[in-house]
Design a protein around this motif. Structure first.
Motif, PDB file in Angstrom:
ATOM      1  N   GLU A  10       0.821  -1.215   0.000  1.00  0.00           N
ATOM      2  CA  GLU A  10       0.000   0.000   0.000  1.00  0.00           C
ATOM      3  C   GLU A  10       0.855   1.265   0.000  1.00  0.00           C
ATOM      4  OE1 GLU A  10      -2.696  -0.293   3.253  1.00  0.00           O
ATOM      5  OE2 GLU A  10      -3.648  -2.099   2.490  1.00  0.00           O
ATOM      6  N   GLY A  11       1.909   1.283  -0.811  1.00  0.00           N
ATOM      7  CA  GLY A  11       2.766   2.457  -0.932  1.00  0.00           C
ATOM      8  C   GLY A  11       3.895   2.534   0.092  1.00  0.00           C
ATOM      9  N   ASP A  12       3.853   1.709   1.129  1.00  0.00           N
ATOM     10  CA  ASP A  12       4.916   1.675   2.137  1.00  0.00           C
ATOM     11  C   ASP A  12       5.954   0.629   1.748  1.00  0.00           C
ATOM     12  OD1 ASP A  12       3.350   3.487   3.487  1.00  0.00           O
ATOM     13  OD2 ASP A  12       2.621   2.041   4.958  1.00  0.00           O
ATOM     14  N   HIS A  13       7.214   0.887   2.069  1.00  0.00           N
ATOM     15  CA  HIS A  13       8.298  -0.054   1.811  1.00  0.00           C
ATOM     16  C   HIS A  13       8.607  -0.784   3.111  1.00  0.00           C
ATOM     17  CE1 HIS A  13       9.049   1.909  -2.048  1.00  0.00           C
ATOM     18  NE2 HIS A  13       8.868   3.044  -1.399  1.00  0.00           N
ATOM     19  N   GLU A  14       8.736  -2.115   3.040  1.00  0.00           N
ATOM     20  CA  GLU A  14       9.059  -2.925   4.214  1.00  0.00           C
ATOM     21  C   GLU A  14      10.333  -3.705   3.945  1.00  0.00           C
ATOM     22  OE1 GLU A  14       5.865  -5.481   5.358  1.00  0.00           O
ATOM     23  OE2 GLU A  14       4.438  -3.835   5.564  1.00  0.00           O
ATOM     24  N   THR A  42      11.702  -5.786  11.381  1.00  0.00           N
ATOM     25  CA  THR A  42      11.216  -5.170  10.153  1.00  0.00           C
ATOM     26  C   THR A  42      11.250  -3.656  10.293  1.00  0.00           C
ATOM     27  OG1 THR A  42       9.747  -7.030   9.701  1.00  0.00           O
ATOM     28  CG2 THR A  42       9.222  -4.967   8.601  1.00  0.00           C
ATOM     29  N   VAL A  43      11.709  -2.982   9.243  1.00  0.00           N
ATOM     30  CA  VAL A  43      11.659  -1.522   9.161  1.00  0.00           C
ATOM     31  C   VAL A  43      10.630  -1.175   8.103  1.00  0.00           C
ATOM     32  CG1 VAL A  43      12.933   0.580   8.609  1.00  0.00           C
ATOM     33  CG2 VAL A  43      14.076  -1.270   9.812  1.00  0.00           C
ATOM     34  N   ILE A  44       9.692  -0.297   8.453  1.00  0.00           N
ATOM     35  CA  ILE A  44       8.642   0.134   7.532  1.00  0.00           C
ATOM     36  C   ILE A  44       8.899   1.596   7.205  1.00  0.00           C
ATOM     37  CG2 ILE A  44       6.168   0.430   7.193  1.00  0.00           C
ATOM     38  CD1 ILE A  44       5.985  -1.821   9.468  1.00  0.00           C
ATOM     39  N   GLY A  49       5.648  10.566   6.428  1.00  0.00           N
ATOM     40  CA  GLY A  49       5.771  10.346   7.866  1.00  0.00           C
ATOM     41  C   GLY A  49       7.107   9.734   8.229  1.00  0.00           C
ATOM     42  N   SER A  50       7.215   9.310   9.490  1.00  0.00           N
ATOM     43  CA  SER A  50       8.483   8.765   9.976  1.00  0.00           C
ATOM     44  C   SER A  50       8.493   7.240   9.881  1.00  0.00           C
ATOM     45  CB  SER A  50       8.709   9.205  11.423  1.00  0.00           C
ATOM     46  OG  SER A  50       7.681   8.713  12.246  1.00  0.00           O
ATOM     47  N   ASN A  51       9.688   6.671   9.938  1.00  0.00           N
ATOM     48  CA  ASN A  51       9.850   5.222   9.851  1.00  0.00           C
ATOM     49  C   ASN A  51       9.233   4.536  11.061  1.00  0.00           C
ATOM     50  OD1 ASN A  51      11.299   5.772   7.583  1.00  0.00           O
ATOM     51  ND2 ASN A  51      13.280   5.288   8.453  1.00  0.00           N
ATOM     52  N   VAL A  84       3.779  -4.199  14.472  1.00  0.00           N
ATOM     53  CA  VAL A  84       4.462  -2.918  14.321  1.00  0.00           C
ATOM     54  C   VAL A  84       4.493  -2.282  15.702  1.00  0.00           C
ATOM     55  CG1 VAL A  84       4.503  -0.698  13.144  1.00  0.00           C
ATOM     56  CG2 VAL A  84       3.647  -2.725  11.958  1.00  0.00           C
ATOM     57  N   ILE A  85       5.658  -2.314  16.327  1.00  0.00           N
ATOM     58  CA  ILE A  85       5.812  -1.881  17.720  1.00  0.00           C
ATOM     59  C   ILE A  85       5.508  -0.398  17.878  1.00  0.00           C
ATOM     60  CG2 ILE A  85       7.483  -1.663  19.615  1.00  0.00           C
ATOM     61  CD1 ILE A  85       8.886  -4.148  18.349  1.00  0.00           C
ATOM     62  N   THR A  86       6.025   0.431  16.970  1.00  0.00           N
ATOM     63  CA  THR A  86       5.857   1.880  17.106  1.00  0.00           C
ATOM     64  C   THR A  86       4.424   2.345  16.871  1.00  0.00           C
ATOM     65  OG1 THR A  86       6.603   2.116  14.823  1.00  0.00           O
ATOM     66  CG2 THR A  86       8.256   2.408  16.551  1.00  0.00           C
ATOM     67  N   ALA A  87       3.623   1.567  16.149  1.00  0.00           N
ATOM     68  CA  ALA A  87       2.228   1.938  15.885  1.00  0.00           C
ATOM     69  C   ALA A  87       1.259   1.085  16.694  1.00  0.00           C
ATOM     70  CB  ALA A  87       1.916   1.811  14.402  1.00  0.00           C
TER      71      ALA A  87
END
Length: 105
Positions: A10-14, A42-44, A49-51, A84-87
């Protein structure tokens, strides 16, 4: 073993770095049934916005057939879970079916 994976969702890179453990039922036969479990960070990178950072885990199973002693054809499917820990977001989804060739040397 392990894998380095890239996906565009959906437009995000993982980008994921996954450690992988694999078992082969009937490993001594031409027809075998591999089962693998993978886990890693995993880095999204969103389009805006921010990573974000998370953990990805996969369970995959399938069928493998030896064409020669160093080449196999395989079919596999599986399930992926991602936190996704940050979200504070947790998702589970089916992995797409894959057909391919494996080489060993």
């Amino acid at each position: 073993g392990g894998t380095l994976e890239y996906a565009k969702v959906e437009g995000d890179h993982e980008i994921s770095v996954l450690g992988k453990v694999q078992w082969n039922l009937r490993d001594d036969k031409p027809l075998s049934f591999p089962l693998s479990v993978s886990l890693g960070p995993t880095v999204i990178i969103p389009s805006s916005g921010s990573n974000e950072f998370g953990v990805t885990g996969k369970i995959q199973g399938g069928v493998s057939y030896a064409l020669t002693e160093w080449m196999r054809v395989f079919y596999e499917a599986g399930v992926q879970a991602q936190w996704v820990i940050t979200a504070n977001d947790f998702t589970i989804q089916l992995e797409p079916m894959r057909i391919g060739f494996g080489f060993s040397f």
